[in-house]
Design an enzyme around this catalytic site. Structure first.
Site, mmCIF file in Angstrom:
data_model
loop_
_atom_site.group_PDB
_atom_site.id
_atom_site.type_symbol
_atom_site.label_atom_id
_atom_site.label_comp_id
_atom_site.label_asym_id
_atom_site.label_seq_id
_atom_site.Cartn_x
_atom_site.Cartn_y
_atom_site.Cartn_z
ATOM 1 N N TRP A 193 -11.907 0.955 0.550
ATOM 2 C CA TRP A 193 -11.254 0.337 1.702
ATOM 3 C C TRP A 193 -11.272 1.320 2.869
ATOM 4 O O TRP A 193 -10.950 2.496 2.705
ATOM 5 C CB TRP A 193 -9.824 -0.042 1.319
ATOM 6 C CG TRP A 193 -9.017 -0.698 2.387
ATOM 7 C CD1 TRP A 193 -9.416 -1.711 3.203
ATOM 8 C CD2 TRP A 193 -7.659 -0.404 2.740
ATOM 9 N NE1 TRP A 193 -8.390 -2.067 4.042
ATOM 10 C CE2 TRP A 193 -7.311 -1.289 3.785
ATOM 11 C CE3 TRP A 193 -6.729 0.512 2.267
ATOM 12 C CZ2 TRP A 193 -6.052 -1.279 4.360
ATOM 13 C CZ3 TRP A 193 -5.466 0.521 2.853
ATOM 14 C CH2 TRP A 193 -5.129 -0.366 3.885
ATOM 15 N N ASP A 274 -4.014 2.227 -6.597
ATOM 16 C CA ASP A 274 -3.775 1.279 -5.516
ATOM 17 C C ASP A 274 -3.934 -0.116 -6.108
ATOM 18 O O ASP A 274 -5.028 -0.518 -6.497
ATOM 19 C CB ASP A 274 -4.779 1.501 -4.380
ATOM 20 C CG ASP A 274 -4.501 0.608 -3.168
ATOM 21 O OD1 ASP A 274 -3.572 -0.214 -3.229
ATOM 22 O OD2 ASP A 274 -5.224 0.735 -2.161
ATOM 23 N N LYS A 310 -1.355 -10.156 -1.168
ATOM 24 C CA LYS A 310 -2.301 -11.119 -1.718
ATOM 25 C C LYS A 310 -1.658 -12.009 -2.771
ATOM 26 O O LYS A 310 -1.740 -13.231 -2.703
ATOM 27 C CB LYS A 310 -3.490 -10.386 -2.351
ATOM 28 C CG LYS A 310 -4.645 -9.953 -1.462
ATOM 29 C CD LYS A 310 -4.319 -9.420 -0.153
ATOM 30 C CE LYS A 310 -5.538 -8.854 0.580
ATOM 31 N NZ LYS A 310 -5.161 -7.699 1.396
#
Length: 464
Positions: A193, A274, A310
């Protein structure tokens, strides 16, 4: 009898050309300009300027005039470009947020229910939360990721603090490590990311990469990963994507995870997970937490950043948590005290509404079950889009092996398209994605899959 009007009440503001406004500006000029027995021509001119131009400050050169225009964020900039495109048939596959089959944002039904329950509760107030956040939310978040029967939780070795979604959790964790961990090197995947290196670099850590994605196979470069971690400094921090690796969608197998765990523990490395997609990748909350729980089960220490953007669709609520699994309960108490010192000058305390939604859902078995059903429906739709896109490319005879679309998992697919092919698709088909060829499968629908397949086919056959 009508009430008397006090001085100043009921009056319209004076226009700038009103005599009274001019007198006020003259008085202001006398106070601002250097005192002198005689008014100089310059003073008179300045007064006149003030009187005639109340917006003089806007004409003065800014102390920030030398600042350069910053480039758009490579991910968020895709949406900026998309919004500027007037073509009605444009498609945005750059946004990292779930969309329905109709291309609309989705608020889960269980989230709406939870919010309504909170609104209808007259006992709720808007007081500040403690520095570490909502206690109930923290407890439930640790249980969700580590498991209800986690020995680390039972032994009080886990400290959890509420943070500003996943990004905030990573930043707080990074700053804590920069202050208190003996090794300031963090190893992150070479393909990761885009915010990861910025977050950790600004937190005070030295960022080093390890090989992860293999462009040739469009899969995991496991050999390179092992070699790079083996050569990294002893005690290094290692960033690991818990599941649904962003941006590649490529995850290690369970056997590979076990080899990674053994290697890291043998070098006294500190895992920093993460987790942005728990339950959103496979549709199973437990399956998507397997990698994390493997590391917790061996009794070692680690950090965990969680996000509910999400899996609960709480993107704008910025709901996340940072957990530190410590070696003992005593250490956990001291770690929490130091995390407070990181958070306090950063944002003082976190918001209340988002974590209250999460806690309301997680603590109620009926609502929790409803959430898992909706969560699996989102995951299944994304999996369906993968299959449809693969089938569409196969039916067109598009050159190349596109099986990686099915093998990758989660919101994103790393297509393997070049930046030139991406630019071609934007120009000719008004399809927007990041320049590295990452597409959001959640942004696709049954209607747009054929359009994307046509664009990919054209890009691959015309630009080799």
């Amino acid at each position: 009898m009508a009430p008397a009007i006090r001085a100043g009440e009921g009056r319209e503001p004076l226009p700038q050309d009103h005599p009274s406004a001019g007198r006020r500006l003259s008085t202001l000029a006398r106070h601002l300009l250097p005192s002198s027995p005689r008014r100089t021509a310059a003073a008179e001119a300045a007064t006149t300027t003030l009187e005639s131009s109340p917006t003089m400050a806007s004409q003065v050169s800014s102390v920030f005039a030398g600042i350069a225009q910053a480039p758009e964020d490579p991910i968020l900039g895709v949406t900026v470009a998309y919004n500027k495109d007037p073509n009605p048939a444009k498609i945005n596959l750059g946004v990292g947020a779930y969309r329905t089959e109709e291309g609309k944002p989705l608020v889960l039904n269980v989230v709406r229910r939870a919010e309504q329950m909170l609104i209808n509760d007259p006992s709720r107030v808007k007081e500040y939360l403690p520095i570490v956040g909502l206690a109930e939310f923290n407890k439930l978040s640790a249980k969700l990721i580590f498991g209800a029967d986690s020995p680390a939780i039972k032994e009080n070795r886990v400290v959890t603090v509420q943070c500003l979604s996943g990004t905030g959790s990573l930043r707080v964790g990074g700053e804590f490590l920069a202050r208190h961990y003996h090794e300031r090197t963090i190893c992150i995947p070479a393909t990761t990311w885009g915010n990861h290196p910025k977050v950790f670099g600004l937190a005070g850590l030295t960022v080093r990469s390890y090989r992860y994605y293999d462009p040739a196979t469009r899969g995991l470069d496991f050999k390179g990963l092992v070699e790079d971690l083996s050569s990294a400094p002893v005690g290094s921090i290692v960033l690991l994507h818990a599941c649904a690796h962003n941006p590649t969608g490529v995850d290690p197998t369970i056997d590979q995870w076990e080899q990674i765990r053994q290697l890291m523990r043998s070098k006294s490395m500190l895992p920093f997970f993460d987790s942005a997609y728990q339950g959103f990748a496979s549709g199973s909350l437990d399956k998507d937490a397997e990698s994390v729980r493997m590391f917790v089960a061996d009794g070692g220490e680690l950090l965990m950043a969680q996000s509910y953007a999400k899996n609960m669709g709480l993107y704008g609520e910025r709901v996340g948590a940072l957990s530190v699994v410590c070696g003992s309960a005593d250490v956990a108490v001291r770690v929490e005290s130091q995390l407070k010192l990181v958070i306090r000058p950063m944002y003082s305390s976190p918001p209340l509404h988002g974590p209250s939604i999460v806690a309301t859902i997680l603590k109620d078995s009926e609502m929790y079950n409803e959430w898992t059903v909706e969560l699996k429906a989102m995951a299944d739709r994304i999996i369906s889009m993968r299959q449809q896109l693969f089938d569409a490319l196969k039916s067109r005879g598009t050159p190349g092996d596109w099986s990686h679309i099915l093998k990758q998992i989660g919101m994103f697919t790393f297509t393997g398209l070049s930046s030139e092919q991406v630019a071609f698709m934007r120009q000719e088909y008004h399809i927007y994605m990041t320049s590295d060829g990452r597409i959001s499968m959640a942004g696709l629908s049954t209607k747009t899959v054929p359009i994307l397949a046509d664009a990919i086919h054209a890009a691959v056959t015309q630009l080799k």
